[in-house]
Design an enzyme around this catalytic site. Structure first.
Site: not given
Length: 299
Positions: A140-142
């Site tokens: 998942l993106d940050r």
């Protein structure tokens, strides 16, 4: 081989046996735990839960002799390992499913090597036994929060990744976007990445990686819409790019066209994943509650 269960207050429950004949560790465990599958027994040994004469072992062929004392200890993580920004939803011999908070990297980069979900979970499993490892299955993106899967072995990681389309039956997100989205639909495009790590969308077939995003309207007002988003593919920044294509960028996503950030974070949350367990074949579903900040403006 007489089994002698013991219980001590405020301590893990152990199973204990005294060896009656010459044998090897794994052969002995198979005999004293007939109700468990061979893979389950191997997992107990691999995790360092087996203790012979007060010394942990992971070696299947260690020799046992009459009078040796064997214990199976419950898994206990070190109290010094404090997980920050990540909560374990499920854990077994093959996978760890977690709920990641916004702002935490899935795994390290050149800029961030310590405070990541991967690093914290590695510390956690190695506090149980130093030979334990975890492997990232997807990211998942940050700034995207929600449900993630980690594998407990390289074999399980590869099995899940190679059969991802078949294994994962549901991968849904909740997205808070700018403007009024009148109805749901499907976006299909081909994504490419430039030298600045920006993803670009093209309607031209085979011009990059094919990406398919389905969306439904959950709530809407004059300024924002709350969407339920499901993925057929899992490309980098896929939802963020497709919402920009739709003309309704995700709130707080300045990189892909957002002009407002009323919630002080990216308005994207991986709220559910349903997948076939790599060993048992059982369907498993895990869900993370939608952040309150996403729905506050609709009350």
């Amino acid at each position: 081989m007489k089994k002698k269960p013991t219980k001590k207050p405020n301590r893990p429950r152990h199973e204990e046996w005294t060896v009656k004949e010459h044998t090897e560790v794994l052969e002995f465990l198979f005999k004293v735990m007939p109700s468990k599958s061979r893979n389950a027994v191997k997992g107990i040994l691999k995790r360092g839960q087996v203790v012979v004469n007060d010394k942990p072992t992971t070696q299947f062929d260690d020799k046992l002799k009459p009078g040796d004392f064997v214990q199976i200890r419950e898994r206990v993580a070190s109290a010094s390992v404090k997980l920050k920004g990540v909560t374990i939803l499920h854990e077994d011999d093959d996978v760890i499913v977690v709920d990641k908070e916004s702002g935490l990297l899935s795994m390290g980069s050149k800029q961030e090597r310590q405070m990541t979900a991967y690093k914290q979970l590695m510390d956690y499993v190695q506090s149980i036994h130093p030979k334990n490892r975890i492997f990232i299955v997807h990211r998942l993106d940050r700034d995207t929060s929600g449900v993630m899967i980690f594998a407990r072995s390289k074999i399980v990681q590869q099995k899940l990744q190679k059969a991802w389309t078949e294994a994962v039956q549901e991968r849904s997100y909740v997205a808070l976007v700018e403007g009024v989205v009148s109805k749901g639909g499907t976006i299909t495009s081909w994504l490419t990445e430039d030298r600045t790590f920006m993803m670009h969308s093209s309607p031209k077939p085979n011009h990059g990686q094919k990406a398919i995003t389905h969306y439904k309207v959950m709530k809407s007002n004059r300024r924002f819409s709350l969407l339920k988003v499901n993925l057929d593919t899992g490309r980098k920044n896929q939802i963020r790019v497709h919402m920009q294509d739709l003309g309704h960028p995700i709130v707080g996503d300045k990189k892909y066209g957002s002009e407002v950030n009323t919630i002080n974070r990216l308005g994207l949350h991986a709220n559910a994943i349903k997948f076939k367990h790599p060993s048992s074949g059982k369907m498993m579903r895990f869900e993370s509650e939608t952040p309150a900040s996403f729905t506050r403006g609709f009350k």
